[in-house]
Design an enzyme around this catalytic site. Structure first.
Site, PDB file in Angstrom:
ATOM      1  N   LYS A  95     -12.979   5.876  36.065  1.00 50.67           N
ATOM      2  CA  LYS A  95     -11.766   6.590  36.501  1.00 50.67           C
ATOM      3  C   LYS A  95     -12.113   8.043  36.833  1.00 50.67           C
ATOM      4  CE  LYS A  95      -7.132   7.038  36.582  1.00 50.67           C
ATOM      5  NZ  LYS A  95      -6.666   6.928  37.942  1.00 50.67           N
TER       6      LYS A  95
ATOM      7  N   GLU B 156       0.020   4.469  32.156  1.00 48.43           N
ATOM      8  CA  GLU B 156      -0.884   5.629  32.036  1.00 48.43           C
ATOM      9  C   GLU B 156      -0.203   6.747  31.239  1.00 48.43           C
ATOM     10  OE1 GLU B 156      -2.394   6.670  35.999  1.00 48.43           O
ATOM     11  OE2 GLU B 156      -4.212   5.586  35.432  1.00 48.43           O
TER      12      GLU B 156
ATOM     13  N   GLN C  63      -5.391   6.141  47.089  1.00 50.93           N
ATOM     14  CA  GLN C  63      -6.539   5.522  47.756  1.00 50.93           C
ATOM     15  C   GLN C  63      -6.234   5.200  49.228  1.00 50.93           C
ATOM     16  OE1 GLN C  63      -9.382   1.574  47.167  1.00 50.93           O
ATOM     17  NE2 GLN C  63      -7.746   1.906  45.741  1.00 50.93           N
TER      18      GLN C  63
HETATM   19  P1  FAD Z   1       1.838  13.171  47.673  1.00 49.25           P
HETATM   20  O1  FAD Z   1       0.452  13.197  47.192  1.00 49.25           O
HETATM   21  O2  FAD Z   1       2.918  12.966  46.686  1.00 49.25           O
HETATM   22  O3  FAD Z   1       2.099  14.525  48.458  1.00 49.25           O
HETATM   23  C1  FAD Z   1       3.308  14.872  49.079  1.00 49.25           C
HETATM   24  C2  FAD Z   1       3.269  16.369  49.374  1.00 49.25           C
HETATM   25  O4  FAD Z   1       4.416  16.709  50.156  1.00 49.25           O
HETATM   26  C3  FAD Z   1       3.314  17.241  48.129  1.00 49.25           C
HETATM   27  O5  FAD Z   1       2.369  18.270  48.227  1.00 49.25           O
HETATM   28  C4  FAD Z   1       4.733  17.820  48.131  1.00 49.25           C
HETATM   29  O6  FAD Z   1       4.815  19.097  47.540  1.00 49.25           O
HETATM   30  C5  FAD Z   1       5.008  17.888  49.630  1.00 49.25           C
HETATM   31  N1  FAD Z   1       6.442  17.835  49.941  1.00 49.25           N
HETATM   32  C6  FAD Z   1       7.332  16.895  49.539  1.00 49.25           C
HETATM   33  N2  FAD Z   1       8.546  17.151  50.044  1.00 49.25           N
HETATM   34  C7  FAD Z   1       8.416  18.284  50.785  1.00 49.25           C
HETATM   35  C8  FAD Z   1       9.318  19.037  51.573  1.00 49.25           C
HETATM   36  N3  FAD Z   1      10.610  18.689  51.723  1.00 49.25           N
HETATM   37  N4  FAD Z   1       8.856  20.148  52.189  1.00 49.25           N
HETATM   38  C9  FAD Z   1       7.548  20.522  52.075  1.00 49.25           C
HETATM   39  N5  FAD Z   1       6.651  19.833  51.348  1.00 49.25           N
HETATM   40  C10 FAD Z   1       7.073  18.725  50.719  1.00 49.25           C
HETATM   41  N6  FAD Z   1      -2.756   6.198  43.222  1.00 49.25           N
HETATM   42  C11 FAD Z   1      -4.060   5.846  43.169  1.00 49.25           C
HETATM   43  O7  FAD Z   1      -4.629   5.432  44.188  1.00 49.25           O
HETATM   44  N7  FAD Z   1      -4.782   5.948  42.013  1.00 49.25           N
HETATM   45  C12 FAD Z   1      -4.246   6.432  40.876  1.00 49.25           C
HETATM   46  O8  FAD Z   1      -4.920   6.527  39.855  1.00 49.25           O
HETATM   47  C13 FAD Z   1      -2.873   6.838  40.895  1.00 49.25           C
HETATM   48  N8  FAD Z   1      -2.313   7.376  39.794  1.00 49.25           N
HETATM   49  C14 FAD Z   1      -1.013   7.830  39.856  1.00 49.25           C
HETATM   50  C15 FAD Z   1      -0.482   8.435  38.720  1.00 49.25           C
HETATM   51  C16 FAD Z   1       0.825   8.895  38.735  1.00 49.25           C
HETATM   52  C17 FAD Z   1       1.379   9.568  37.496  1.00 49.25           C
HETATM   53  C18 FAD Z   1       1.611   8.750  39.912  1.00 49.25           C
HETATM   54  C19 FAD Z   1       3.042   9.269  39.922  1.00 49.25           C
HETATM   55  C20 FAD Z   1       1.083   8.149  41.043  1.00 49.25           C
HETATM   56  C21 FAD Z   1      -0.242   7.686  41.025  1.00 49.25           C
HETATM   57  N9  FAD Z   1      -0.825   7.092  42.153  1.00 49.25           N
HETATM   58  C22 FAD Z   1      -2.147   6.698  42.119  1.00 49.25           C
HETATM   59  C23 FAD Z   1      -0.071   6.992  43.417  1.00 49.25           C
HETATM   60  C24 FAD Z   1      -0.422   8.203  44.307  1.00 49.25           C
HETATM   61  O9  FAD Z   1      -0.321   9.399  43.558  1.00 49.25           O
HETATM   62  C25 FAD Z   1       0.467   8.306  45.538  1.00 49.25           C
HETATM   63  O10 FAD Z   1       0.423   7.081  46.219  1.00 49.25           O
HETATM   64  C26 FAD Z   1      -0.038   9.447  46.435  1.00 49.25           C
HETATM   65  O11 FAD Z   1       0.186  10.683  45.798  1.00 49.25           O
HETATM   66  C27 FAD Z   1       0.631   9.428  47.810  1.00 49.25           C
HETATM   67  O12 FAD Z   1       0.094  10.468  48.577  1.00 49.25           O
HETATM   68  P2  FAD Z   1       0.997  11.217  49.652  1.00 49.25           P
HETATM   69  O13 FAD Z   1       0.103  12.146  50.405  1.00 49.25           O
HETATM   70  O14 FAD Z   1       1.820  10.252  50.415  1.00 49.25           O
HETATM   71  O15 FAD Z   1       2.044  12.058  48.777  1.00 49.25           O
HETATM   72  P1  NAD Z   2       5.668   0.269  40.175  1.00 49.56           P
HETATM   73  O1  NAD Z   2       6.710  -0.100  41.139  1.00 49.56           O
HETATM   74  O2  NAD Z   2       4.283  -0.165  40.412  1.00 49.56           O
HETATM   75  O3  NAD Z   2       6.085  -0.241  38.709  1.00 49.56           O
HETATM   76  C1  NAD Z   2       7.390  -0.094  38.241  1.00 49.56           C
HETATM   77  C2  NAD Z   2       7.630  -1.046  37.078  1.00 49.56           C
HETATM   78  O4  NAD Z   2       8.944  -0.824  36.582  1.00 49.56           O
HETATM   79  C3  NAD Z   2       7.549  -2.515  37.472  1.00 49.56           C
HETATM   80  O5  NAD Z   2       6.675  -3.171  36.576  1.00 49.56           O
HETATM   81  C4  NAD Z   2       8.987  -3.023  37.356  1.00 49.56           C
HETATM   82  O6  NAD Z   2       9.069  -4.359  36.915  1.00 49.56           O
HETATM   83  C5  NAD Z   2       9.566  -2.068  36.313  1.00 49.56           C
HETATM   84  N1  NAD Z   2      11.022  -1.890  36.417  1.00 49.56           N
HETATM   85  C6  NAD Z   2      11.774  -1.733  37.533  1.00 49.56           C
HETATM   86  N2  NAD Z   2      13.077  -1.580  37.210  1.00 49.56           N
HETATM   87  C7  NAD Z   2      13.148  -1.621  35.864  1.00 49.56           C
HETATM   88  C8  NAD Z   2      14.213  -1.500  34.939  1.00 49.56           C
HETATM   89  N3  NAD Z   2      15.476  -1.285  35.314  1.00 49.56           N
HETATM   90  N4  NAD Z   2      13.937  -1.589  33.609  1.00 49.56           N
HETATM   91  C9  NAD Z   2      12.657  -1.768  33.180  1.00 49.56           C
HETATM   92  N5  NAD Z   2      11.616  -1.886  34.027  1.00 49.56           N
HETATM   93  C10 NAD Z   2      11.843  -1.807  35.339  1.00 49.56           C
HETATM   94  O7  NAD Z   2       5.766   1.878  40.062  1.00 49.56           O
HETATM   95  P2  NAD Z   2       4.719   2.923  39.483  1.00 49.56           P
HETATM   96  O8  NAD Z   2       4.099   2.453  38.222  1.00 49.56           O
HETATM   97  O9  NAD Z   2       5.439   4.230  39.470  1.00 49.56           O
HETATM   98  O10 NAD Z   2       3.589   2.983  40.602  1.00 49.56           O
HETATM   99  C11 NAD Z   2       3.887   3.471  41.905  1.00 49.56           C
HETATM  100  C12 NAD Z   2       2.668   3.321  42.787  1.00 49.56           C
HETATM  101  O11 NAD Z   2       1.629   4.186  42.338  1.00 49.56           O
HETATM  102  C13 NAD Z   2       2.106   1.904  42.756  1.00 49.56           C
HETATM  103  O12 NAD Z   2       1.649   1.577  44.034  1.00 49.56           O
HETATM  104  C14 NAD Z   2       0.934   2.013  41.815  1.00 49.56           C
HETATM  105  O13 NAD Z   2      -0.090   1.082  42.133  1.00 49.56           O
HETATM  106  C15 NAD Z   2       0.462   3.437  42.061  1.00 49.56           C
HETATM  107  N6  NAD Z   2      -0.194   3.936  40.842  1.00 49.56           N
HETATM  108  C16 NAD Z   2      -1.508   3.620  40.700  1.00 49.56           C
HETATM  109  C17 NAD Z   2      -2.163   4.038  39.549  1.00 49.56           C
HETATM  110  C18 NAD Z   2      -3.626   3.693  39.387  1.00 49.56           C
HETATM  111  O14 NAD Z   2      -4.212   3.114  40.293  1.00 49.56           O
HETATM  112  N7  NAD Z   2      -4.246   4.032  38.278  1.00 49.56           N
HETATM  113  C19 NAD Z   2      -1.493   4.784  38.583  1.00 49.56           C
HETATM  114  C20 NAD Z   2      -0.132   5.080  38.766  1.00 49.56           C
HETATM  115  C21 NAD Z   2       0.511   4.639  39.917  1.00 49.56           C
END
Ligand code: FAD
Ligand code: NAD
Length: 406
Positions: free
Chosen positions: A379, A170, A318
């Site tokens: 999305k 992404e 999710q």
């Molecule tokens: P988070 O949403 O990360 O929230 C944690 C919270 O805790 C934050 O507000 C943070 O500020 C707070 N916090 C952390 N440490 C402390 C501390 N010490 N003291 C006080 N507050 C603290 N998942 C999907 O289902 N669909 C997607 O399209 C998707 N896209 C993603 C794209 C990216 C770039 C990334 C990085 C992840 C994506 N994910 C997606 C995964 C998803 O974002 C995470 O699984 C989700 O955010 C987890 O939710 P959470 O509530 O556990 O943590």
């Molecule tokens: P991930 O663990 O899903 O993917 C990490 C990738 O890095 C893997 O393909 C792995 O083979 C590769 N990797 C690991 N070590 C490496 C190395 N040394 N060199 C090169 N490649 C290496 O992690 P993520 O992409 O950060 O996703 C984290 C979570 O967030 C997942 O559960 C994912 O499904 C979720 N997520 C979902 C969406 C979405 O639904 N659109 C978007 C972003 C993240």
């Protein structure tokens, strides 16, 4: 216990949804509820790659907690959790401490760097608003600097993304759209800029539908993204990365390595002494920690096994949102003196990943494959649905994504 003290740690997807659901279920006479978060805003982690690439401003991604949480019902504490002790039922904050009867741990994730040399010191990660903004500014600075040096440095224009999972893909999708704009702005020829995605597995998005993976790779390659698959990122220095493929090492000059190759639970969970599996709490079906029935764990800090595959469900927004709803329901029952708790069953609604704001791939409704415009619309619909659920129509209209036509 009359009027229990409920403390929720973290206001990400899991924490804020637990809070918003609880404030509807319980009145001020039923429980004393405290939400603790580092910042006074909630952010959508799922949009951070856009902030990091500079295709979306971070103020679109974050929203004031007071806009969705009723501060007359919920005690909001803006502070950083330093530790929590489940045996003492106590949370230590940077500026104080809290006692609880029930705790919800929703502290999210941090990058897993697997001990790879130089990554912690030299690579960027897409973890929160501040780390995403830093990446955007760092890339812009390097583009701005390039033409201001007598000796042109290619490392300023090489952007390496470690990991071709959903985050890595992404992010390169956004970069592929952003880089031409940056080139125009800073008088740089597009052909001089490299966006390199390094993935250790034989293909990016390992395990995802092969036809959609092929679509994604072709679409991104057409926009100038280079893929190095079957290549392990081995080391990161301030000005280069070293990768290994087929036992051969290659050094790529770069000032910008973004590590998107894996996440782990917030390390405070492991440090708390709660029993962990892969750094997460393997929760009971009612989302409580097995050793401490007054502690609920949701989101990326919780581990739930998928009985069909024998592997944990991946950490996603999710599942965090669905867990929050069950955790809130169960807390309300406990606060009311009940004991019949609901069990969590994950409803997998599919996965959609963006390839920039105008393209995407996904599998929804069981096995329906989407790509291109329809996936991109889907999305945005998913993102908008979350906003509606969290803060109603007002929040949706304020923060939603309605640019369905590119
Ligand atoms: P988070 O949403 O990360 O929230 C944690 C919270 O805790 C934050 O507000 C943070 O500020 C707070 N916090 C952390 N440490 C402390 C501390 N010490 N003291 C006080 N507050 C603290 N998942 C999907 O289902 N669909 C997607 O399209 C998707 N896209 C993603 C794209 C990216 C770039 C990334 C990085 C992840 C994506 N994910 C997606 C995964 C998803 O974002 C995470 O699984 C989700 O955010 C987890 O939710 P959470 O509530 O556990 O943590
Ligand atoms: P991930 O663990 O899903 O993917 C990490 C990738 O890095 C893997 O393909 C792995 O083979 C590769 N990797 C690991 N070590 C490496 C190395 N040394 N060199 C090169 N490649 C290496 O992690 P993520 O992409 O950060 O996703 C984290 C979570 O967030 C997942 O559960 C994912 O499904 C979720 N997520 C979902 C969406 C979405 O639904 N659109 C978007 C972003 C993240």
């Amino acid at each position: 216990m009359n009027k229990p003290n409920i403390v929720i740690l973290g206001a990400g997807y899991g924490g804020i949804m637990t809070t918003v659901k609880l404030q509807k279920k319980l009145g001020v006479n039923d429980a004393h509820i405290t939400l603790v978060n580092k910042h006074d805003y909630h952010y959508q982690t799922t949009w951070l790659h856009e902030n990091a690439a500079g295709t979306l401003h971070q103020d679109r991604t974050r929203l004031p907690i007071k806009d969705v949480v009723d501060f007359s019902k919920i005690n909001f504490v803006q502070d950083t959790v330093v530790s929590f002790n489940p045996d003492e039922k106590q949370v230590i904050l940077e500026n104080g401490q809290l006692d609880y009867d029930y705790l919800v741990v929703a502290l999210g994730f941090e990058a897993a760097t697997f001990g790879i040399p130089g990554l912690l010191e030299n690579a960027f990660t897409i973890n929160n608003i501040n780390s995403a903004r830093l990446i955007r500014e760092h890339i812009e600075y390097n583009f701005a600097k390039y033409n201001n040096e007598a000796e042109k440095k290619q490392e300023r224009l090489n952007i390496v993304v470690g990991g071709g999972g959903f985050t890595g893909i992404e992010f390169v999708g956004e970069l592929a759209n952003r880089v031409p704009e940056l080139c125009k702005e800073y008088d740089i020829d597009r052909s001089q800029v490299r966006i390199i995605n390094v993935e250790a597995a034989p293909t990016v998005l390992p395990g995802f539908d092969p036809a959609l993976v092929e679509y994604a790779m072709n679409a991104l390659e057409a926009k100038g993204v280079e893929f190095k698959v079957g290549a392990m990122l081995k080391e990161c220095t301030p000005n280069s990365i070293i990768i290994e493929k087929d036992e051969k090492r290659e050094e790529i000059p770069t000032n910008t390595t973004v590590w998107a190759a894996g996440v782990r639970a917030n390390s405070l969970v492991e440090e708390s002494g709660l029993e962990v599996n892969r750094g997460k709490v393997e929760v009971q079906a009612d989302l409580r920690a097995p050793s401490h029935p007054e502690v609920f764990v949701v989101g990326d800090c919780a581990l739930i096994m998928n009985e069909e595959t024998g592997r944990p469900y991946p950490p996603t927004a999710q599942i965090a949102i669905q867990e929050a709803e069950v955790a809130a329901h169960n807390l309300a029952i406990l606060a009311g003196g009940g004991s019949q708790l609901e069990t969590f069953a994950y409803n997998d609604r599919g996965t959609v990943a963006s390839l920039g704001h105008d393209d995407a791939i996904g599998v929804v409704f069981g096995d329906k494959k989407l790509f291109g415009w329809s996936a991109s619309v889907m999305k945005k619909v998913i993102d908008n649905r979350y906003l509606l659920k969290l803060g109603g129509l007002g929040l949706l209209l304020k923060k939603g994504k309605f640019n369905f036509f590119g």
